[in-house]
Design an enzyme around this catalytic site. Structure first.
Site, PDB file in Angstrom:
ATOM      1  N   ASP A 150      16.920   3.038  14.795  1.00  0.00           N
ATOM      2  CA  ASP A 150      18.058   3.943  15.019  1.00  0.00           C
ATOM      3  C   ASP A 150      18.942   3.471  16.164  1.00  0.00           C
ATOM      4  OD1 ASP A 150      16.038   5.669  13.509  1.00  0.00           O
ATOM      5  OD2 ASP A 150      17.957   6.726  13.381  1.00  0.00           O
TER       6      ASP A 150
ATOM      7  N   ARG B 196      20.652  11.229   5.907  1.00  0.00           N
ATOM      8  CA  ARG B 196      19.947  10.828   7.133  1.00  0.00           C
ATOM      9  C   ARG B 196      19.656   9.336   7.047  1.00  0.00           C
ATOM     10  NH1 ARG B 196      16.447   8.547   4.681  1.00  0.00           N
ATOM     11  NH2 ARG B 196      15.452   8.096   6.642  1.00  0.00           N
TER      12      ARG B 196
HETATM   13  O1  MRU Z   1      15.413  11.288  11.192  1.00  0.00           O
HETATM   14  P1  MRU Z   1      15.837  10.238  10.194  1.00  0.00           P
HETATM   15  O2  MRU Z   1      15.248  10.427   8.851  1.00  0.00           O
HETATM   16  O3  MRU Z   1      17.344  10.086  10.165  1.00  0.00           O
HETATM   17  O4  MRU Z   1      15.243   8.906  10.808  1.00  0.00           O
HETATM   18  C1  MRU Z   1      15.440   7.711  10.116  1.00  0.00           C
HETATM   19  C2  MRU Z   1      14.719   6.566  10.703  1.00  0.00           C
HETATM   20  O5  MRU Z   1      14.056   6.662  11.714  1.00  0.00           O
HETATM   21  C3  MRU Z   1      14.939   5.241  10.044  1.00  0.00           C
HETATM   22  O6  MRU Z   1      13.815   4.421  10.175  1.00  0.00           O
HETATM   23  C4  MRU Z   1      16.140   4.544  10.689  1.00  0.00           C
HETATM   24  O7  MRU Z   1      17.247   5.387  10.708  1.00  0.00           O
HETATM   25  C5  MRU Z   1      16.499   3.302  10.003  1.00  0.00           C
HETATM   26  S1  MRU Z   1      17.205   3.610   8.442  1.00  0.00           S
HETATM   27  C6  MRU Z   1      17.676   2.209   7.686  1.00  0.00           C
END
Ligand code: MRU
Length: 346
Positions: A236, A47
């Site tokens: 994201d 993730r």
């Molecule tokens: O749901 P996730 O754990 O994939 O969400 C991740 C995040 O929100 C991070 O802050 C984002 O992907 C940036 S990672 C370098």
């Protein structure tokens, strides 16, 4: 310290550090076909926006190996269909779509059909290697934003685990620390999936950077007490105007930061910038299972049958974002100009 690398390609298999088992167990899971890689993204064994992008690159290469055919049209069509399935694994992080499109373009551009699979595998390796290099560049651009002797707050996990290596927001913090700067680090637990408590706290321990874990709702109090010098998070998806989608709770932190006169920084590669979206209102927000809110590790904590809402991300309007750190430098408002130039020069 050996680098944390959550994704490894070895002997035709994608090896992933299972992030659902951390920090109690360091277990590698293997994805042997592209659909297993899609499943690993869906179940969040891997993730974080850039890590999802790197995994998607290998998934397209694996799909090519599975569909390989001398009939170019059928082959490219099957590859495109696999691309649609890979993109559908999670909706918010644009790095997933970015990586699939980049890979499919490479397939289209390879005139020798027999060489497509090999070419795609090489490209997936490049995507992975570039990601680490980009994060290190982001670290060197962003580290001077951290005031010496102050405290930094970060949210979710935007560390090595969320990338090929080094991390984005955590990478900036690491770069400052490795430069000899000393400051305090706070990281939120990040309800309900606990990426902060489980993953970021684990990473800071591995890096030897002292950090203090706080519940998400403690951030406001710490800011009001003058305990926080700046906030740095990942992203994201960033719209052309700088509106930023990141883990749920980021918006709250950004508003609190502004209210308390604290700079709020976003660290993200240009592959997270989606110039096709004018504002953050167009970003699709992942809605996750109610169970993540009503249960804790399989144990019911809310009354049976209660309704819960579980958006995985929120959008922070650009007016709360003091700067966006990319591999091309530090972009400042107005983002319509600065992000456009960052993407073009990256
Ligand atoms: O749901 P996730 O754990 O994939 O969400 C991740 C995040 O929100 C991070 O802050 C984002 O992907 C940036 S990672 C370098």
């Amino acid at each position: 310290m050996s680098e944390i690398r959550p994704i490894e390609w070895a002997n035709g298999t994608l090896r992933l550090l299972d992030q659902t088992r951390l920090p109690s167990e360091e277990v590698i899971v293997e994805a042997r076909g592209y659909l297993e890689a899609v499943d690993a993204i869906k179940t969040m064994r891997v993730r974080g926006a850039p890590a999802i992008g790197v995994t998607a690159g290998y998934a397209v290469a694996m799909a090519a190996g599975e569909f390989e055919s001398s009939d170019r049209t059928t082959f490219l069509q099957q590859l495109a269909e696999a691309g649609v399935k890979i993109k559908a694994a999670r909706p918010t992080a644009v790095n997933l779509m970015w990586a699939v499109d980049r890979m499919l373009q490479v397939a289209e551009n390879e005139p020798d059909t027999a060489k497509i699979t090999e070419r795609l595998l090489a490209e997936a390796v490049v995507v992975e290697q570039e990601d680490e290099a980009i994060n290190r560049r982001m670290g060197s651009h962003g580290k001077d934003l951290i005031p010496e002797g102050a405290s930094v707050l970060t949210h979710c996990n935007a560390g090595a685990l969320a990338t090929a290596a080094f991390g984005t927001a955590v990478g900036v913090i690491r770069a400052g620390w490795e430069d000899g700067k000393r400051f305090k680090v706070f990281n939120t637990e990040t309800r309900p999936f606990l990426q902060g408590a489980r993953l970021t706290a684990w990473e800071f321990q591995k890096l030897g950077i002292p950090s203090t874990l706080v519940v998400d709702s403690a951030a406001g109090m710490l800011m009001r007490q003058g305990e926080i010098g700046c906030v740095i998070t990942g992203a994201d998806r960033i719209a052309a105007n700088g509106d930023t989608a990141n883990k749920i709770g980021t918006y709250t932190l950004a508003v609190l930061a502004k209210e308390n006169g604290i700079p709020f920084y976003v660290a993200a590669p240009t592959s997270t910038v989606d110039l096709s979206l004018a504002t953050g209102d167009e970003i699709e927000i992942e809605q996750r299972s109610q169970d993540e809110v009503t249960e804790f590790r399989g144990v019911q904590v809310a009354p049976e049958g209660v309704q819960a809402l579980n958006p995985g991300f929120d959008v922070t309007p650009a007016k709360y974002v003091s700067a966006i750190i990319t591999e091309a430098g530090v972009a400042r408002p107005p983002y319509l100009d600065s992000l456009g130039s960052a993407v073009r020069s990256a």
